[in-house]
Design an enzyme around this catalytic site. Structure first.
Site, PDB file in Angstrom:
ATOM      1  N   LYS A 134     -20.155 -22.436 -10.262  1.00 40.12           N
ATOM      2  CA  LYS A 134     -20.520 -23.506 -11.197  1.00 40.12           C
ATOM      3  C   LYS A 134     -19.289 -24.279 -11.676  1.00 40.12           C
ATOM      4  O   LYS A 134     -19.265 -25.509 -11.638  1.00 40.12           O
ATOM      5  CB  LYS A 134     -21.270 -22.927 -12.419  1.00 40.12           C
ATOM      6  N   THR A 135     -18.276 -23.545 -12.125  1.00 44.19           N
ATOM      7  CA  THR A 135     -17.066 -24.203 -12.619  1.00 44.19           C
ATOM      8  C   THR A 135     -16.413 -25.012 -11.494  1.00 44.19           C
ATOM      9  O   THR A 135     -16.021 -26.171 -11.689  1.00 44.19           O
ATOM     10  CB  THR A 135     -16.073 -23.145 -13.157  1.00 44.19           C
TER      11      THR A 135
ATOM     12  N   ASP B 245     -19.032 -24.931 -20.608  1.00 41.80           N
ATOM     13  CA  ASP B 245     -19.413 -23.663 -19.993  1.00 41.80           C
ATOM     14  C   ASP B 245     -20.219 -22.850 -21.002  1.00 41.80           C
ATOM     15  O   ASP B 245     -20.078 -23.061 -22.212  1.00 41.80           O
ATOM     16  CB  ASP B 245     -18.135 -22.904 -19.601  1.00 41.80           C
TER      17      ASP B 245
ATOM     18  N   THR C  25     -25.560 -19.140 -17.291  1.00 44.33           N
ATOM     19  CA  THR C  25     -26.184 -18.072 -16.524  1.00 44.33           C
ATOM     20  C   THR C  25     -27.616 -17.861 -17.010  1.00 44.33           C
ATOM     21  O   THR C  25     -28.387 -17.152 -16.383  1.00 44.33           O
ATOM     22  CB  THR C  25     -25.417 -16.750 -16.737  1.00 44.33           C
TER      23      THR C  25
ATOM     24  N   ARG D  11     -17.016 -14.993  -6.049  1.00 40.08           N
ATOM     25  CA  ARG D  11     -15.987 -14.363  -6.875  1.00 40.08           C
ATOM     26  C   ARG D  11     -15.814 -12.887  -6.525  1.00 40.08           C
ATOM     27  O   ARG D  11     -14.698 -12.378  -6.458  1.00 40.08           O
ATOM     28  CB  ARG D  11     -16.286 -14.515  -8.369  1.00 40.08           C
TER      29      ARG D  11
HETATM   30  N1  LIG Z   1     -18.925 -22.589  -2.578  1.00 38.04           N
HETATM   31  C1  LIG Z   1     -17.737 -21.974  -2.655  1.00 38.04           C
HETATM   32  N2  LIG Z   1     -16.883 -22.006  -1.620  1.00 38.04           N
HETATM   33  C2  LIG Z   1     -15.711 -21.356  -1.683  1.00 38.04           C
HETATM   34  N3  LIG Z   1     -15.284 -20.641  -2.736  1.00 38.04           N
HETATM   35  C3  LIG Z   1     -16.098 -20.589  -3.804  1.00 38.04           C
HETATM   36  C4  LIG Z   1     -17.351 -21.240  -3.826  1.00 38.04           C
HETATM   37  N4  LIG Z   1     -17.932 -21.029  -5.012  1.00 38.04           N
HETATM   38  C5  LIG Z   1     -17.098 -20.246  -5.707  1.00 38.04           C
HETATM   39  N5  LIG Z   1     -15.989 -19.978  -4.987  1.00 38.04           N
HETATM   40  C6  LIG Z   1     -14.896 -19.097  -5.393  1.00 38.04           C
HETATM   41  O1  LIG Z   1     -15.376 -18.185  -6.349  1.00 38.04           O
HETATM   42  C7  LIG Z   1     -14.632 -18.266  -7.548  1.00 38.04           C
HETATM   43  C8  LIG Z   1     -15.600 -18.264  -8.707  1.00 38.04           C
HETATM   44  O2  LIG Z   1     -16.253 -19.499  -8.774  1.00 38.04           O
HETATM   45  P1  LIG Z   1     -16.581 -20.201 -10.173  1.00 38.04           P
HETATM   46  O3  LIG Z   1     -16.786 -21.649  -9.902  1.00 38.04           O
HETATM   47  O4  LIG Z   1     -15.535 -19.846 -11.175  1.00 38.04           O
HETATM   48  O5  LIG Z   1     -17.966 -19.486 -10.532  1.00 38.04           O
HETATM   49  P2  LIG Z   1     -18.832 -19.593 -11.856  1.00 38.04           P
HETATM   50  O6  LIG Z   1     -18.268 -20.696 -12.692  1.00 38.04           O
HETATM   51  O7  LIG Z   1     -20.227 -19.860 -11.373  1.00 38.04           O
HETATM   52  O8  LIG Z   1     -18.754 -18.242 -12.527  1.00 38.04           O
HETATM   53  C9  LIG Z   1     -13.802 -19.551  -7.431  1.00 38.04           C
HETATM   54  O9  LIG Z   1     -12.517 -19.384  -7.850  1.00 38.04           O
HETATM   55  C10 LIG Z   1     -13.767 -19.865  -5.971  1.00 38.04           C
HETATM   56  O10 LIG Z   1     -12.572 -19.356  -5.420  1.00 38.04           O
HETATM   57 MG   LIG Z   2     -17.432 -20.480 -14.558  1.00 38.70          MG
END
Ligand SMILES: Nc1ncnc2c1ncn2[C@@H]1O[C@H](COP(=O)(O)OP(=O)(O)O)[C@@H](O)[C@H]1O
Ligand SMILES: [Mg+2]
Length: 334
Positions: free
Chosen positions: A62-63, A107, A156, A215
């Site tokens: 998401k981030t 977030d 989430t 992640r």
């Molecule tokens: N579609 C994607 N392709 C490649 N790496 C990804 C992808 N989505 C997430 N990641 C990896 O996973 C990690 C976590 O993603 P993040 O955007 O922080 O997840 P969330 O915000 O949903 O918890 C990121 O640092 C990135 O390295």
């Molecule tokens: Mg995040």
């Protein structure tokens, strides 16, 4: 490994591996396509895109997606979170610092407090903020004009958003677990970036136990690398990867001890359920929130746990997976 790398904590690892272009953002094709249309259309109208809401489990991207949107728009992104906004002033400070067209990333938007949420509505709709100055009979309101911006909310737990807040987003996207091929690509990319050599079979072994979550996959890569490094291995083989994952107690379905602990509590203390979340949390010694946000979505995805109107239930697969098939009859569930 020949070149020891600096120690990476989870957050540094996240940002080191965060894709900064669409090409590096693996999978979620439908979402990418839709977002690109929204951005292109907004650019053609010289407007800022509608506010966007991303929801899905932790670690699904998401981030990353929010940063990509800002990047694609050629605008800056400012980042905050629901719990970080304690007073209206916190929100005002952030909003008044935005430039025309910027992205505000909020977030954990489900954790925003009610008062701040009320201030947010006119900001989202009319790009203005009505601040109340002073108290009692002397109080006055002051209207601040804000630059046009795009809010990207991430959560989430979309169900915890109030309807008026949810309605202010022009588009909502759900991020799902990735498929095996996409996770393999993510692991390969991380290996390249971190300078780690892996056999394809090792990549596959890690991917299979990664909970189909980027992640987690990245975290496992890093931990498997530690094992290889200690063994002075130049390349991570399938054997090294599997040995490392076993030592880390990540099982063949990607469950870790804390996941198994929840299933065990459900089976051993409640005869497989149904049991309410509160009792299950108490028995497993976990927070209800953590069960809801972290464990349960993946256990349900694997078909190990079901949510019924009467409560949580362990499935036949859960009994078998934990080697507790002999307790199944006694549960009366099957
Ligand atoms: N579609 C994607 N392709 C490649 N790496 C990804 C992808 N989505 C997430 N990641 C990896 O996973 C990690 C976590 O993603 P993040 O955007 O922080 O997840 P969330 O915000 O949903 O918890 C990121 O640092 C990135 O390295
Ligand atoms: Mg995040």
């Amino acid at each position: 490994m020949s070149t020891p790398l600096p120690k990476l904590d989870e957050q540094t690892l996240d940002s080191a591996l965060r894709p900064s272009s669409w090409a590096d953002y693996v999978g979620q094709d439908k979402i990418k396509e839709n977002i690109q249309v929204i951005i292109t259309a907004a650019k053609q109208r010289s407007q800022s895109p509608d506010h966007l809401l991303f929801y899905g489990n932790s670690g699904l991207g998401k981030t990353t997606l929010a940063y990509l949107v800002a990047n694609e728009m050629g605008k800056k992104i400012k980042s905050t979170s629901g719990p970080a906004l304690e007073r209206a002033g916190d929100l005002a400070a952030i909003l008044t610092n935005l430039s025309e067209g910027d992205v505000l990333f909020l977030d954990e938007i489900h954790r925003i407090n009610k008062t701040i949420e009320e201030y947010l509505y006119p900001a989202l709709e009319e790009y203005k903020l009505n601040l109340i100055l002073g108290k009692g009979p002397m109080a006055r309101t002051m209207e601040l004009k804000l630059p046009k911006f795009t809010l990207i909310g991430a959560t989430t737990r979309p169900g915890l958003l109030s309807a008026p807040l949810r309605n202010r987003f022009g588009a909502t996207f759900q991020l799902n677990f990735y498929n095996l091929e996409d996770i393999k690509k993510i692991i390969e990319r991380s290996g390249r970036l971190l300078n780690i050599k892996m056999e394809p079979e090792a990549v596959k072994a890690i991917a299979e136990r990664s909970r189909f979550t980027p992640r987690v996959a990245n975290r496992l890569v890093k931990r498997v690398r530690d094992f290889a490094q200690v063994q002075n291995a130049e390349i991570i083989t399938e054997k090294i990867a599997k040995h490392a994952l076993d030592s880390l107690e990540v099982d063949l379905m990607g469950l870790e001890p804390s996941d198994r602990n929840i299933l065990l509590a459900l089976i051993e203390k409640f005869n497989g359920g149904p049991v309410g979340l509160q009792s299950l949390a108490a028995a497993a010694m976990e927070e209800e929130e953590t069960i809801l946000d972290i464990y349960e979505p993946y256990l349900m995805q694997c078909g190990l746990l079901e949510r019924t109107p009467k409560g949580r239930v362990a499935t036949a697969l859960a009994y078998n997976h934990l080697g507790l098939g002999h307790l199944r009859k006694q549960s009366g569930l099957f």
